[in-house]
Design a protein around this motif. Structure first.
Motif, PDB file in Angstrom:
ATOM      1  N   PRO A 329       0.914  -1.374  -0.074  1.00 24.22           N
ATOM      2  CA  PRO A 329       0.070   0.241  -0.050  1.00 24.22           C
ATOM      3  C   PRO A 329       0.867   1.203   0.057  1.00 24.22           C
ATOM      4  O   PRO A 329       0.553   2.130  -0.612  1.00 24.22           O
ATOM      5  CB  PRO A 329      -0.890  -0.077   1.210  1.00 24.22           C
ATOM      6  CG  PRO A 329       0.183  -1.113   2.129  1.00 24.22           C
ATOM      7  CD  PRO A 329       0.563  -2.062   1.237  1.00 24.22           C
ATOM      8  N   GLU A 330       1.876   1.255   0.847  1.00 28.97           N
ATOM      9  CA  GLU A 330       2.866   2.486   0.701  1.00 28.97           C
ATOM     10  C   GLU A 330       3.408   2.755  -0.635  1.00 28.97           C
ATOM     11  O   GLU A 330       3.313   4.003  -1.004  1.00 28.97           O
ATOM     12  CB  GLU A 330       3.725   2.392   1.808  1.00 28.97           C
ATOM     13  CG  GLU A 330       3.465   2.665   3.385  1.00 28.97           C
ATOM     14  CD  GLU A 330       2.770   1.178   3.862  1.00 28.97           C
ATOM     15  OE1 GLU A 330       3.151   0.028   3.027  1.00 28.97           O
ATOM     16  OE2 GLU A 330       2.185   1.174   4.824  1.00 28.97           O
ATOM     17  N   ALA A 331       3.664   1.854  -1.360  1.00 36.19           N
ATOM     18  CA  ALA A 331       4.365   2.121  -2.594  1.00 36.19           C
ATOM     19  C   ALA A 331       3.414   2.105  -3.783  1.00 36.19           C
ATOM     20  O   ALA A 331       3.678   2.982  -4.700  1.00 36.19           O
ATOM     21  CB  ALA A 331       5.252   1.008  -3.005  1.00 36.19           C
ATOM     22  N   ASN A 332       2.316   1.435  -3.646  1.00 33.65           N
ATOM     23  CA  ASN A 332       1.246   1.215  -4.959  1.00 33.65           C
ATOM     24  C   ASN A 332       0.180   1.782  -4.791  1.00 33.65           C
ATOM     25  O   ASN A 332      -0.834   1.495  -5.598  1.00 33.65           O
ATOM     26  CB  ASN A 332       1.578  -0.293  -5.401  1.00 33.65           C
ATOM     27  CG  ASN A 332       2.672  -0.799  -6.047  1.00 33.65           C
ATOM     28  OD1 ASN A 332       3.687  -0.430  -5.592  1.00 33.65           O
ATOM     29  ND2 ASN A 332       2.319  -1.303  -7.107  1.00 33.65           N
ATOM     30  N   GLN A 333      -0.245   2.489  -3.415  1.00 33.15           N
ATOM     31  CA  GLN A 333      -1.494   2.990  -3.410  1.00 33.15           C
ATOM     32  C   GLN A 333      -1.856   4.354  -4.460  1.00 33.15           C
ATOM     33  O   GLN A 333      -0.990   5.093  -4.516  1.00 33.15           O
ATOM     34  CB  GLN A 333      -1.666   3.579  -2.016  1.00 33.15           C
ATOM     35  CG  GLN A 333      -3.104   3.847  -1.528  1.00 33.15           C
ATOM     36  CD  GLN A 333      -4.040   2.749  -1.485  1.00 33.15           C
ATOM     37  OE1 GLN A 333      -3.502   1.713  -0.891  1.00 33.15           O
ATOM     38  NE2 GLN A 333      -5.287   2.823  -1.885  1.00 33.15           N
ATOM     39  N   GLY A 334      -2.691   3.985  -5.144  1.00 39.57           N
ATOM     40  CA  GLY A 334      -3.191   4.924  -6.140  1.00 39.57           C
ATOM     41  C   GLY A 334      -2.493   4.542  -7.368  1.00 39.57           C
ATOM     42  O   GLY A 334      -2.730   5.569  -8.229  1.00 39.57           O
ATOM     43  N   LEU A 335      -1.521   3.432  -7.406  1.00 36.77           N
ATOM     44  CA  LEU A 335      -0.921   3.377  -8.880  1.00 36.77           C
ATOM     45  C   LEU A 335      -1.698   2.436  -9.701  1.00 36.77           C
ATOM     46  O   LEU A 335      -2.381   1.472  -9.347  1.00 36.77           O
ATOM     47  CB  LEU A 335       0.421   2.866  -8.567  1.00 36.77           C
ATOM     48  CG  LEU A 335       1.472   3.840  -7.864  1.00 36.77           C
ATOM     49  CD1 LEU A 335       2.826   3.243  -7.868  1.00 36.77           C
ATOM     50  CD2 LEU A 335       1.299   5.414  -8.844  1.00 36.77           C
ATOM     51  N   GLY A 336      -1.669   2.704 -10.977  1.00 37.50           N
ATOM     52  CA  GLY A 336      -2.415   1.584 -11.822  1.00 37.50           C
ATOM     53  C   GLY A 336      -1.677   1.113 -12.888  1.00 37.50           C
ATOM     54  O   GLY A 336      -0.273   1.682 -12.872  1.00 37.50           O
ATOM     55  N   LEU A 337      -1.753   0.412 -13.840  1.00 35.02           N
ATOM     56  CA  LEU A 337      -0.958  -0.191 -15.058  1.00 35.02           C
ATOM     57  C   LEU A 337      -1.519  -0.053 -16.413  1.00 35.02           C
ATOM     58  O   LEU A 337      -2.764   0.001 -16.319  1.00 35.02           O
ATOM     59  CB  LEU A 337      -0.643  -1.690 -14.673  1.00 35.02           C
ATOM     60  CG  LEU A 337       0.189  -1.670 -13.500  1.00 35.02           C
ATOM     61  CD1 LEU A 337       0.177  -3.312 -13.107  1.00 35.02           C
ATOM     62  CD2 LEU A 337       1.507  -1.235 -13.445  1.00 35.02           C
ATOM     63  N   LYS A 338      -0.869   0.487 -17.113  1.00 35.35           N
ATOM     64  CA  LYS A 338      -1.310   0.821 -18.503  1.00 35.35           C
ATOM     65  C   LYS A 338      -0.528  -0.023 -19.701  1.00 35.35           C
ATOM     66  O   LYS A 338       0.563   0.241 -19.688  1.00 35.35           O
ATOM     67  CB  LYS A 338      -1.486   2.286 -18.758  1.00 35.35           C
ATOM     68  CG  LYS A 338      -2.066   2.488 -20.079  1.00 35.35           C
ATOM     69  CD  LYS A 338      -2.419   4.081 -20.452  1.00 35.35           C
ATOM     70  CE  LYS A 338      -2.819   4.524 -21.852  1.00 35.35           C
ATOM     71  NZ  LYS A 338      -4.035   3.799 -22.026  1.00 35.35           N
ATOM     72  N   ALA A 339      -1.202  -0.828 -20.392  1.00 31.91           N
ATOM     73  CA  ALA A 339      -0.622  -1.377 -21.455  1.00 31.91           C
ATOM     74  C   ALA A 339      -0.853  -0.552 -22.891  1.00 31.91           C
ATOM     75  O   ALA A 339      -2.179  -0.334 -23.302  1.00 31.91           O
ATOM     76  CB  ALA A 339      -1.002  -2.810 -21.739  1.00 31.91           C
ATOM     77  N   THR A 340       0.172  -0.276 -23.743  1.00 28.72           N
ATOM     78  CA  THR A 340      -0.014   0.415 -24.960  1.00 28.72           C
ATOM     79  C   THR A 340       0.719  -0.461 -26.081  1.00 28.72           C
ATOM     80  O   THR A 340       1.803  -0.950 -25.701  1.00 28.72           O
ATOM     81  CB  THR A 340       0.514   1.763 -25.022  1.00 28.72           C
ATOM     82  OG1 THR A 340      -0.019   2.393 -23.958  1.00 28.72           O
ATOM     83  CG2 THR A 340       0.238   2.446 -26.332  1.00 28.72           C
ATOM     84  N   SER A 341       0.135  -0.614 -27.409  1.00 27.73           N
ATOM     85  CA  SER A 341       0.850  -1.352 -28.326  1.00 27.73           C
ATOM     86  C   SER A 341       2.335  -0.765 -28.463  1.00 27.73           C
ATOM     87  O   SER A 341       2.274   0.811 -28.619  1.00 27.73           O
ATOM     88  CB  SER A 341       0.008  -1.362 -29.698  1.00 27.73           C
ATOM     89  OG  SER A 341      -0.210  -0.189 -30.178  1.00 27.73           O
ATOM     90  N   LEU A 342       3.172  -1.254 -28.915  1.00 27.36           N
ATOM     91  CA  LEU A 342       4.350  -0.657 -29.078  1.00 27.36           C
ATOM     92  C   LEU A 342       4.281   0.361 -30.338  1.00 27.36           C
ATOM     93  O   LEU A 342       5.111   1.285 -30.302  1.00 27.36           O
ATOM     94  CB  LEU A 342       5.436  -1.838 -29.548  1.00 27.36           C
ATOM     95  CG  LEU A 342       7.211  -1.202 -29.911  1.00 27.36           C
ATOM     96  CD1 LEU A 342       7.710  -0.545 -28.739  1.00 27.36           C
ATOM     97  CD2 LEU A 342       7.858  -2.533 -30.215  1.00 27.36           C
ATOM     98  N   ARG A 343       3.585   0.024 -31.445  1.00 27.87           N
ATOM     99  CA  ARG A 343       3.478   0.966 -32.696  1.00 27.87           C
ATOM    100  C   ARG A 343       2.837   2.216 -31.917  1.00 27.87           C
ATOM    101  O   ARG A 343       3.389   3.226 -32.401  1.00 27.87           O
ATOM    102  CB  ARG A 343       2.733   0.410 -33.522  1.00 27.87           C
ATOM    103  CG  ARG A 343       2.428   1.326 -34.824  1.00 27.87           C
ATOM    104  CD  ARG A 343       1.641   0.609 -35.959  1.00 27.87           C
ATOM    105  NE  ARG A 343       2.626  -0.485 -36.625  1.00 27.87           N
ATOM    106  CZ  ARG A 343       3.384   0.010 -37.322  1.00 27.87           C
ATOM    107  NH1 ARG A 343       3.594   1.410 -37.866  1.00 27.87           N
ATOM    108  NH2 ARG A 343       4.422  -0.861 -38.112  1.00 27.87           N
TER     109      ARG A 343
END
Length: 889
Positions: A329-343
């Protein structure tokens, strides 16, 4: 009798030898006529001798007259004869006719060269950046992963190694997930060290990208483990420059950072991911990866599993991000992950501006085509007498069509060829002006697709222009007097030329409005205050570590003192995060730390932190708004202190003077005791990512108290230009330690300008295209007015002879030009509404419907149109009425 027969046979043989000279359509009739002549000439020696010469002469003459003679004789015309004989004849006649009209020919060719050249040059960029495939195997299966802030939606530059490790372990839709982080390495070169850029990549990186070495191999799985032999991969450029393209380079050694690295392979020439680098090294797991779990400094890439889609990947990443937030929680609270195509990740930031510029240059091409079409229509009107004569002599509609098409094709080919030649010669310039970091910018070349595009544009333009002209020419009646001087031209042809000019003006105004909006946007952006003065300041970055891989503060201070002694240096300080650092030239070493305030100890805030020395605020030119800056007394064992900027003070304290306030910093790992700092001063806000970035809350700490990194940037304020300080400052560093490499050195002005390079490029190019379009439109209007004056010369002569004033003639001509321009402006304003909507995402602080821009562009086009019409009008008033009425020049 026998002699006559022999003579007859010889004459028929002679006719057979001459017959191939006669066009196929006329050959049968020609042989019948001359066979009859043989019968009449057999008994006359004089006629026999005349017939030998006459048959040859007539064959040659018949070939020269060709299809016209066939029409005159009422014979059917052969397609082959039309193609191989008639076209060549028309080409030669057209070349001679164009030579007699050098003004028309020059304007036409230059106009086509401008249109085709600009379109081809822009297509060269589109082809290299957007069309040419990226150098990866099945690039559509590769994704880039970044951390996001779920609270404000911002997307980070990358991800942490710890988070990516957990993502790769938990994911079922991704394979071969890996991270890469940039490193500066000291390469020993003679008696000093040079800094080279390299990437350290984790296991799975080359499997994810699908890249194989052109020489040797990539890394083995065991080479990603710590404590193994040091190995390296070379870029193609480094292999060629450092090892002279030695095919036996595999197995040779490279001395960097005091260590010996064995070269195991050379990467392909077109591979430079995540960005340019000279060496690639294997990245073993670091002991501090867990401590910086929330720091998004590393680039992450992965390959989608078979059958998985980007939607599937994103859904899984959302689930993994939620799990990580619960576990850490201290490091990742409010953090998300997003994937984008390389192109999309590589091209997304350049696709829209590049396509917009390509669309703009196509509008310029349309203006050029409209311009040359108007020129040809005017020329066709002046050649009315010639067309009437040709029609009277038997030239059919096909022949007249061919006349127009041959002329258009010849002129377009020459103009298009010059445009392509200019593009080919200017590819080096294009590479230079394109913004740094543009994918494929180094591969600009006039290759087969570009040549095919240029050919398509050239002959497409000639077909459009020639087709419009040919349509009008083919409808002409066989009236010899139609093309006579002083006659009134047909209304439909006059209307067509007017429409072409109106279209040119409309397209030109559309581009002018777009360019005006970008110019105003750039001017508004550059009016933003940076919070410091970048002039006469130099940024010099070094990475100074001890043998135990710890920051070497002793050497860093020694470098600072040596730089301060350089002649021309007024002050020097250092920081871990210089404003304007873009990770392409100067690395941004700033980091985000969670803190709380005394007033709300249970509430955490993530803020940007920079570590500096006591000289840095003065060297950068920061204004102290309250309290003081750091001093040499703020040593490592003293009271922990901090500076905050005005944005921090206002957001978290609600006032500017917050000296004495206390901050508690928490390690991102969530473990350990928080560090308490006392605020001793408030400094002015700084835009850390260029003019466009808003000021954000920021905290400054004394680097001597934190010692977080050995990567520091010296800010050198000088009394002389930064370029003159560069070499002396480097020499001062090398004089202190010959083994120390300088990672980067650049003036702060250039560093900050780099953040607006893309915007400046787009603005400059669109403004250039708009200028071309407006210029071509003005030339088109000028040509129309000049032709109109010439056609109405007798009318104006009568007006002058009957006492008409010059002012009336000027009003007549200029008034018509202004009316056409007003119509074009109205249509152009409608078109600019569409363009401004497309430009909306590229504007800063300016409305897409900015009244000042619309008014200025419209007024400028109308003024230029008035000037273009005034020239022919003045020339008409200076002509002698008597000479005009008599038809004499």
């Amino acid at each position: 009798m026998i002699g006559a027969r022999v003579v007859g046979a010889l004459l028929r043989l002679w006719l057979a030898l001459c017959a191939p000279l006669v066009p196929r359509a006329l050959r049968s009739e020609w042989r019948r006529e001359w066979t009859a002549e043989i019968g009449a000439a057999q008994h006359s020696p004089v006629r026999r001798s005349q017939m030998v010469v006459g048959a040859l002469r007539d064959a040659i003459a018949t070939r020269r007259l060709g299809p016209s003679l066939a029409n005159a004789r009422g014979l059917p015309r052969s397609p082959d004869s039309e193609t191989f004989s008639g076209v060549w004849t028309e080409v030669r006649q057209t070349v001679r006719a164009l030579g007699r009209s050098p003004g028309f020919t020059t304007v036409y060719i230059v106009t086509m060269a401008v249109g085709v050249g600009a379109a081809t040059a822009m297509f060269t960029s589109v082809n290299a950046v957007l069309i040419r495939p990226l150098p990866f195997d099945r690039v559509d299966r590769i994704v880039v992963i970044r951390q996001t802030d779920t609270r404000d939606g911002t997307v980070s530059e990358g991800i942490s190694a710890a988070n990516m490790r957990d993502v790769a372990a938990a994911s079922r839709t991704l394979t071969h997930g890996a991270v890469a982080n940039v490193f500066g390495h000291s390469l020993q070169e003679e008696d000093r060290a040079l800094s080279i850029r390299g990437w350290a990549v984790s296991t799975g990186f080359f499997e994810a990208t699908g890249v194989e070495a052109q020489l040797g191999r990539t890394f083995l799985p065991t080479e990603y483990e710590g404590g193994r032999d040091a190995v390296a991969l070379l870029s193609d450029g480094f292999w060629r420059s450092r090892f002279a393209s030695d095919p036996d380079v595999v197995g040779r050694t490279l001395l960097m950072d005091g260590l010996s690295y064995t070269v195991v392979g050379v990467l392909p020439a077109d591979f430079a991911y995540p960005s340019d680098g000279l060496v690639w090294l294997p990245r073993a797991p670091r002991s501090w990866d867990e401590d910086v779990r929330g720091s998004p400094r590393l680039r992450a890439v992965a390959r989608m599993a078979s059958g998985a889609t980007l939607t599937d990947v994103q859904a899984e990443l959302d689930r993994i991000a939620a799990d990580l937030a619960r576990v850490h929680p201290e490091a990742n609270q409010g953090l998300g992950l997003k994937a984008t195509s390389l192109r999309d990740d590589a091209l997304g930031h350049v696709r829209t501006p590049l396509l917009l510029l390509f669309g703009a240059v196509l509008l310029v091409l349309l203006v050029a085509v409209a311009n040359v079409t108007g020129l040809q229509l005017a020329r066709a009107a002046n050649r009315g007498h010639e067309y009437a004569l040709r029609s009277a002599l038997g030239a059919g509609r096909g022949r007249l069509l061919r006349l127009a098409f041959v002329e258009s094709a010849l002129l377009a080919t020459v103009g298009g060829g010059l445009g392509v030649l200019a593009t080919w010669l200017g590819t080096d310039l294009l590479r230079t002006v394109m913004p740094a970091g543009t994918p494929g910018a180094g591969d600009l070349t006039v290759d087969l697709p570009v040549a095919a595009f240029a050919l398509l544009v050239t002959f497409g333009s000639s077909l459009v222009a020639g087709g419009i002209v040919a349509l009008g020419v083919s409808r002409r009646r066989a009236d010899i007097g139609r093309g006579a001087r002083g006659s009134t031209e047909a209304r439909n042809r006059r209307t067509l030329r007017d429409h072409l000019v109106v279209t040119e003006i409309a397209l030109a105004l559309t581009l002018a409005v777009g360019a005006g909006l970008l110019l105003r946007s750039l001017d508004t952006l550059l009016d933003n205050q940076l919070g410091f003065d970048p002039e006469r300041r130099l940024a010099v970055q070094v990475f100074a570590y001890t043998a135990q891989d710890r920051p070497d503060m002793e050497r860093i201070r020694a470098f600072r003192d040596a730089i301060a002694e350089v002649p021309g240096v007024r002050s020097v300080g250092f920081t871990t995060a210089i404003p304007g650092a873009d990770d392409r030239v100067v690395e941004a070493m700033d980091h985000v730390i969670s803190l709380s305030l005394d007033a709300s100890p249970n509430t955490r805030h993530d803020v940007r932190v920079s570590d500096i020395d006591e000289e840095y605020p003065a060297a950068l030119g920061l204004n102290v708004l309250a309290g003081r800056t750091f001093t040499s007394l703020d040593e490592k064992d003293g009271t922990a202190v901090a500076l905050v900027n005005e944005a921090f003070a206002r957001r978290y304290f609600g006032e500017t003077d917050v000296t004495g306030g206390r901050l508690s910093f928490y390690p991102r790992s969530g473990s350990g005791t928080p560090q308490t700092l006392t605020v001793v001063g408030v400094v002015s806000d700084v835009r850390v990512r260029g003019f466009e970035s808003p000021p954000v809350p920021e905290v400054y700490r004394p680097l001597i108290q934190t010692v977080t990194t050995g990567g520091v940037t010296f800010v050198v304020e000088g009394s002389i230009p930064p370029g003159d300080l560069l070499l002396p400052v480097q020499e001062a560093i090398w004089a202190t330690d010959r083994s120390q490499a300088v990672w980067a050195a650049q003036s702060l002005s250039d560093l900050m300008a780099g953040w607006t390079q893309r915007r400046r490029f787009d603005t400059a190019l669109l403004t250039f295209f708009a200028g071309l379009a407006v210029g071509l439109a003005a030339i088109g209007l000028y040509g129309l007015m000049a032709f109109s004056v010439e056609q109405r010369a007798q009318e104006m002569g009568i007006r002058r002879a009957l006492g008409g004033q010059s002012a009336g003639i000027v009003r007549l001509v200029v008034g018509r030009g202004i009316r056409l321009a007003v119509l074009g402006v109205v249509m152009g304003l409608a078109g600019s509404l569409v363009l401004s909507r497309v430009l909306g995402g590229m504007l800063y602080g300016v409305s897409p419907l900015d009244p000042a821009t619309l008014a200025t562009a419209s007024g400028g086009v109308l003024l230029l149109a008035g000037l273009a019409a005034y020239g022919p009008a003045r020339r008409a008033t200076r002509a002698d009425p008597m000479q005009t009425l008599s038809g004499r020049p």
